[in-house]
Design a protein around this motif. Structure first.
Motif, PDB file in Angstrom:
ATOM      1  N   ASP A 120      31.548 -46.498 -33.547  1.00 54.73           N
ATOM      2  CA  ASP A 120      31.709 -47.534 -32.793  1.00 54.73           C
ATOM      3  C   ASP A 120      31.633 -49.056 -33.513  1.00 54.73           C
ATOM      4  N   ARG A 121      30.997 -48.978 -34.350  1.00 59.47           N
ATOM      5  CA  ARG A 121      29.979 -50.535 -34.883  1.00 59.47           C
ATOM      6  C   ARG A 121      31.216 -50.948 -35.832  1.00 59.47           C
ATOM      7  N   MET A 122      31.894 -49.147 -36.558  1.00 63.10           N
ATOM      8  CA  MET A 122      32.646 -49.552 -37.306  1.00 63.10           C
ATOM      9  C   MET A 122      34.013 -50.424 -37.225  1.00 63.10           C
ATOM     10  N   ASP A 123      34.134 -49.707 -35.874  1.00 63.66           N
ATOM     11  CA  ASP A 123      35.882 -50.210 -35.396  1.00 63.66           C
ATOM     12  C   ASP A 123      35.540 -52.068 -34.758  1.00 63.66           C
ATOM     13  N   HIS A 124      34.114 -52.418 -34.369  1.00 58.88           N
ATOM     14  CA  HIS A 124      33.836 -53.292 -34.340  1.00 58.88           C
ATOM     15  C   HIS A 124      34.269 -54.595 -35.845  1.00 58.88           C
ATOM     16  N   ALA A 125      34.070 -54.079 -36.511  1.00 61.21           N
ATOM     17  CA  ALA A 125      33.484 -54.760 -37.367  1.00 61.21           C
ATOM     18  C   ALA A 125      34.816 -55.414 -38.630  1.00 61.21           C
ATOM     19  N   ILE A 126      36.162 -54.509 -37.875  1.00 64.03           N
ATOM     20  CA  ILE A 126      37.329 -54.277 -38.688  1.00 64.03           C
ATOM     21  C   ILE A 126      38.007 -54.653 -37.623  1.00 64.03           C
ATOM     22  N   LEU A 127      38.415 -54.914 -36.218  1.00 62.95           N
ATOM     23  CA  LEU A 127      39.138 -55.624 -35.656  1.00 62.95           C
ATOM     24  C   LEU A 127      38.668 -56.371 -34.673  1.00 62.95           C
ATOM     25  N   ASN A 162      39.257 -61.790 -39.172  1.00 59.07           N
ATOM     26  CA  ASN A 162      38.420 -61.894 -40.336  1.00 59.07           C
ATOM     27  C   ASN A 162      37.416 -60.979 -40.334  1.00 59.07           C
ATOM     28  N   PRO A 163      38.280 -59.108 -40.911  1.00 61.35           N
ATOM     29  CA  PRO A 163      36.883 -58.359 -40.823  1.00 61.35           C
ATOM     30  C   PRO A 163      35.788 -58.380 -41.432  1.00 61.35           C
ATOM     31  N   THR A 216      23.078 -31.506 -50.922  1.00 58.65           N
ATOM     32  CA  THR A 216      22.596 -33.457 -49.891  1.00 58.65           C
ATOM     33  C   THR A 216      22.398 -34.401 -51.312  1.00 58.65           C
ATOM     34  N   ASP A 217      21.856 -33.762 -52.167  1.00 62.26           N
ATOM     35  CA  ASP A 217      20.835 -35.114 -53.107  1.00 62.26           C
ATOM     36  C   ASP A 217      22.051 -34.525 -54.260  1.00 62.26           C
ATOM     37  N   LEU A 218      22.890 -33.407 -54.210  1.00 66.10           N
ATOM     38  CA  LEU A 218      23.915 -33.118 -55.514  1.00 66.10           C
ATOM     39  C   LEU A 218      25.299 -34.763 -54.632  1.00 66.10           C
ATOM     40  N   VAL A 219      25.552 -34.129 -53.328  1.00 70.07           N
ATOM     41  CA  VAL A 219      26.678 -35.189 -52.328  1.00 70.07           C
ATOM     42  C   VAL A 219      26.178 -36.630 -53.302  1.00 70.07           C
ATOM     43  N   ASN A 220      25.144 -36.933 -52.394  1.00 73.18           N
ATOM     44  CA  ASN A 220      24.628 -38.227 -52.724  1.00 73.18           C
ATOM     45  C   ASN A 220      24.721 -39.104 -53.905  1.00 73.18           C
ATOM     46  N   MET A 221      24.411 -38.446 -54.784  1.00 76.72           N
ATOM     47  CA  MET A 221      24.446 -37.918 -56.411  1.00 76.72           C
ATOM     48  C   MET A 221      25.695 -39.067 -56.639  1.00 76.72           C
ATOM     49  N   VAL A 222      26.836 -38.003 -56.246  1.00 77.55           N
ATOM     50  CA  VAL A 222      27.918 -38.380 -57.229  1.00 77.55           C
ATOM     51  C   VAL A 222      29.215 -39.718 -56.119  1.00 77.55           C
ATOM     52  N   ALA A 223      28.557 -40.163 -54.337  1.00 77.02           N
ATOM     53  CA  ALA A 223      28.395 -40.457 -53.686  1.00 77.02           C
ATOM     54  C   ALA A 223      28.646 -41.965 -54.166  1.00 77.02           C
ATOM     55  N   ARG A 224      27.101 -41.938 -54.322  1.00 77.99           N
ATOM     56  CA  ARG A 224      26.619 -43.339 -53.969  1.00 77.99           C
ATOM     57  C   ARG A 224      27.156 -43.923 -56.005  1.00 77.99           C
ATOM     58  N   LYS A 225      27.518 -43.939 -56.824  1.00 79.28           N
ATOM     59  CA  LYS A 225      28.023 -44.029 -57.694  1.00 79.28           C
ATOM     60  C   LYS A 225      28.927 -45.068 -58.211  1.00 79.28           C
ATOM     61  N   PRO A 226      30.061 -44.705 -57.546  1.00 83.27           N
ATOM     62  CA  PRO A 226      30.412 -46.501 -57.514  1.00 83.27           C
ATOM     63  C   PRO A 226      30.369 -47.345 -56.758  1.00 83.27           C
ATOM     64  N   VAL A 227      29.035 -47.608 -56.304  1.00 81.31           N
ATOM     65  CA  VAL A 227      27.835 -49.078 -55.818  1.00 81.31           C
ATOM     66  C   VAL A 227      28.588 -50.422 -56.496  1.00 81.31           C
ATOM     67  N   VAL A 228      29.335 -49.815 -57.576  1.00 83.75           N
ATOM     68  CA  VAL A 228      29.438 -51.913 -58.475  1.00 83.75           C
ATOM     69  C   VAL A 228      30.839 -51.841 -58.524  1.00 83.75           C
ATOM     70  N   SER A 229      31.827 -50.572 -57.879  1.00 80.98           N
ATOM     71  CA  SER A 229      33.525 -50.727 -58.280  1.00 80.98           C
ATOM     72  C   SER A 229      34.375 -51.357 -57.345  1.00 80.98           C
ATOM     73  N   PRO A 230      35.289 -51.328 -57.191  1.00 78.65           N
ATOM     74  CA  PRO A 230      35.946 -51.973 -56.256  1.00 78.65           C
ATOM     75  C   PRO A 230      35.918 -51.576 -55.394  1.00 78.65           C
ATOM     76  N   THR A 231      35.535 -52.409 -53.831  1.00 76.57           N
ATOM     77  CA  THR A 231      34.966 -52.430 -52.422  1.00 76.57           C
ATOM     78  C   THR A 231      35.491 -52.158 -51.581  1.00 76.57           C
ATOM     79  N   PHE A 232      35.520 -52.166 -50.387  1.00 79.02           N
ATOM     80  CA  PHE A 232      36.685 -52.149 -49.356  1.00 79.02           C
ATOM     81  C   PHE A 232      37.347 -53.962 -49.222  1.00 79.02           C
ATOM     82  N   ASN A 233      36.195 -55.169 -50.020  1.00 80.28           N
ATOM     83  CA  ASN A 233      36.580 -56.392 -50.646  1.00 80.28           C
ATOM     84  C   ASN A 233      38.514 -56.061 -50.769  1.00 80.28           C
ATOM     85  N   ASN A 234      38.501 -55.204 -51.458  1.00 78.75           N
ATOM     86  CA  ASN A 234      40.293 -54.481 -51.838  1.00 78.75           C
ATOM     87  C   ASN A 234      41.273 -53.856 -51.193  1.00 78.75           C
ATOM     88  N   TRP A 235      40.385 -53.877 -49.497  1.00 80.86           N
ATOM     89  CA  TRP A 235      41.388 -52.561 -49.242  1.00 80.86           C
ATOM     90  C   TRP A 235      41.400 -53.875 -48.091  1.00 80.86           C
TER      91      TRP A 235
END
Length: 230
Positions: A106-113, A116-117, A143-162
């Motif tokens: 619900d909070r994500m909906d509020h952020a994007i709907l 100016n998202p 959990t640590d394994l998934v976290n290690m993979v998922a958190r890597k693109p912190v400096v990649s193109p972000t939601f600003n490009n969506w």
């Protein structure tokens, strides 16, 4: 203390205070955060292990910049791993857990709907949504394994490009995941999570194509201006 310093440095990078290629001296971070260099050094070692920074000559720490194509590979790995983590969480998906996921949705909906998202808010809430699911499965190693993979693109193109439409579609997919947990349907949870991550991968693929097109255009413009100068 160390965890807090680590989170603050990651936040500085994610928010653009330091971008790909920037040097980030430990002394500068220590002054900025008002701490000694010891916890900063520990945090930097962790960030290096995650691939967020790299060490260059004279041990200089530099922010790694991932291009969209590298992010695509990361989402391919996430699409293989995270459905498993989500499936592990189904048997432990009590009402409190489901309420947390609904609140984040619900909070994500509020952020994007809005006209100016708020992409930064969406990014942070999205990360929380996924972390809550990984942790609910109760397997710390996975959990640590998934976290290690998922958190890597912190400096990649972000939601600003969506686009806003892509953000809305992403959160509708979060809603599917929440509904699947409510139904206690393990196969649906796994399928919904995988579809969500593959959709995100497609967004980054679009971004990568756009970047290549822009680069070709820049090269063409440069060539034309060179020709005119002659």
């Amino acid at each position: 203390m160390a965890e807090d310093i680590y989170a603050k440095i990651r936040a500085l990078i994610a928010e653009g205070a330091y971008i790909g290629g920037d040097s980030i001296p430990e002394s500068e971070l220590a002054t900025r955060l008002g701490v000694s260099r010891t916890p900063v050094r520990e945090a930097m070692r962790r960030l290096q292990a995650e691939g967020v920074i790299r060490r260059e000559a004279y041990r200089r720490a530099v922010v790694v910049d991932l291009d969209p194509n590298e992010v695509i590979h990361i989402f391919t790995a996430r699409a293989a791993l995270e459905p498993i983590a989500a499936g592990m969480a189904v048997a432990l998906a009590d009402q409190d857990f489901q309420d947390v996921l609904r609140d984040l949705h619900d909070r994500m909906d509020h952020a994007i709907l809005q006209s100016n998202p708020d992409r930064r808010a969406y990014r942070d809430l999205n990360a929380q949504f996924h972390r809550v699911i990984w942790r609910q499965g109760g397997n710390a190693i996975f959990t640590d394994l998934v976290n290690m993979v998922a958190r890597k693109p912190v400096v990649s193109p972000t939601f600003n490009n969506w686009t806003q439409a892509e953000l809305v579609r992403s959160n509708r997919q979060h809603e599917d995941v929440v509904s699947a947990f409510a139904a206690q349907d393990k196969e649906w949870v796994e399928a919904a999570m995988r579809a969500h991550l593959l959709s995100s991968r497609a967004n980054y693929r679009r971004i990568g194509v756009s970047h290549k097109t822009d680069a070709r255009h820049d090269d063409w413009t440069y060539s034309e201006s060179d020709h005119a100068a002659l």
